[in-house]
Design an enzyme around this catalytic site. Structure first.
Site, PDB file in Angstrom:
ATOM      1  CG  ASP A   1      -2.017   1.044   1.167  1.00 27.65           C
ATOM      2  OD1 ASP A   1      -1.862   2.018   0.404  1.00 27.65           O
ATOM      3  OD2 ASP A   1      -3.022   0.885   1.886  1.00 27.65           O
TER       4      ASP A   1
ATOM      5  NE  ARG B   1      -4.595   3.115  -0.052  1.00 24.27           N
ATOM      6  CZ  ARG B   1      -5.699   2.548   0.396  1.00 24.27           C
ATOM      7  NH1 ARG B   1      -6.882   3.003  -0.012  1.00 24.27           N
ATOM      8  NH2 ARG B   1      -5.643   1.550   1.255  1.00 24.27           N
TER       9      ARG B   1
END
Length: 230
Positions: free
Chosen positions: A150, A152
């Site tokens: 991930d 983000r």
């Protein structure tokens, strides 16, 4: 990295009318905020408050105190789910359910962040899809490509929420990382509102991976969809 507000307009949708606000970072990447019932904090008032702080700050505090804690959804861009109604994920149903709930509540925002594929980009996301077609789960597919599970970031959220004077939220999420980030950066998450929609045979394993390997707070039984708890 810094973020600045660029422009805004009215946006009628099938869920109702939103105000759409565009923000841009130093690299020219654009992020979007859809709001209902959240007037923009007047920058002139902020400047004036420096000259006459007591009266203006009391007036602003009174106005904000009358407003309910807004319902907020932080949603990362998913072209396949949001635009093409892909059944491999739950992103499209999550976005639409959150938009509808915010309209019904009358006070809230969608922070639509331009970080496709958990931040790895569209091309790499489709490469990861190809590995998933071979039987690998969503996390291992990213790792096999040499990419983070991930990637983000959420550092744009503070500037976007400050634009409409929000420092406390009811956050629509199953992801504890979003709660932690906002809390660490001075946003009071007064309630986490769970969201489990769009469950189907094509994405049940994807959701199980998010729950079992990525720490998402999901119901153990995907056979019964837990709809937005308003």
């Amino acid at each position: 990295m810094s973020y600045q507000f660029i422009t805004s307009a009215k946006l009628p949708t099938r869920h109702g009318e939103f105000d759409i606000h565009i923000f841009e970072n130093d690299e020219g990447q654009e992020h979007v905020m859809l709001t209902v019932g959240l007037p923009v904090v007047d920058q002139t008032d902020i400047a004036d408050s420096l000259r006459a702080p007591d009266a203006l700050l009391e007036q602003q505090d009174a106005t904000l105190a009358e407003r309910p804690v807004p319902l907020i959804r932080i949603h990362s861009e998913c072209l396949t789910g949001d635009a093409f109604s892909s059944l491999k994920c739950d992103c499209g149903p999550q976005l639409n359910t959150a938009m509808q709930a915010i309209q019904e509540t009358g006070c809230g925002a969608i922070l639509y962040l331009r970080q496709e594929g958990r931040g790895i980009g569209l091309t790499n996301k489709i490469r990861a899809y190809a590995l998933q077609d071979q039987g690998h789960d969503t996390l291992d597919a990213n790792l096999m490509l040499g990419l983070p599970a991930d990637a983000r970031i959420y550092d744009m959220c503070g500037a976007m929420l400050a634009h409409v004077g929000v420092d406390a939220v009811r956050l629509i999420t199953n992801n504890p990382n979003k709660v932690a980030y906002l809390t660490e950066h001075g946003i009071d998450v007064v309630e986490r509102v769970p969201l489990l929609v769009g469950v189907n045979d094509m994405n049940a394993e994807y959701l199980a991976t998010k729950r079992d390997r990525m720490g998402h707070l999901l119901d153990t039984d995907f056979n019964t969809s837990l709809h937005l708890n308003k």
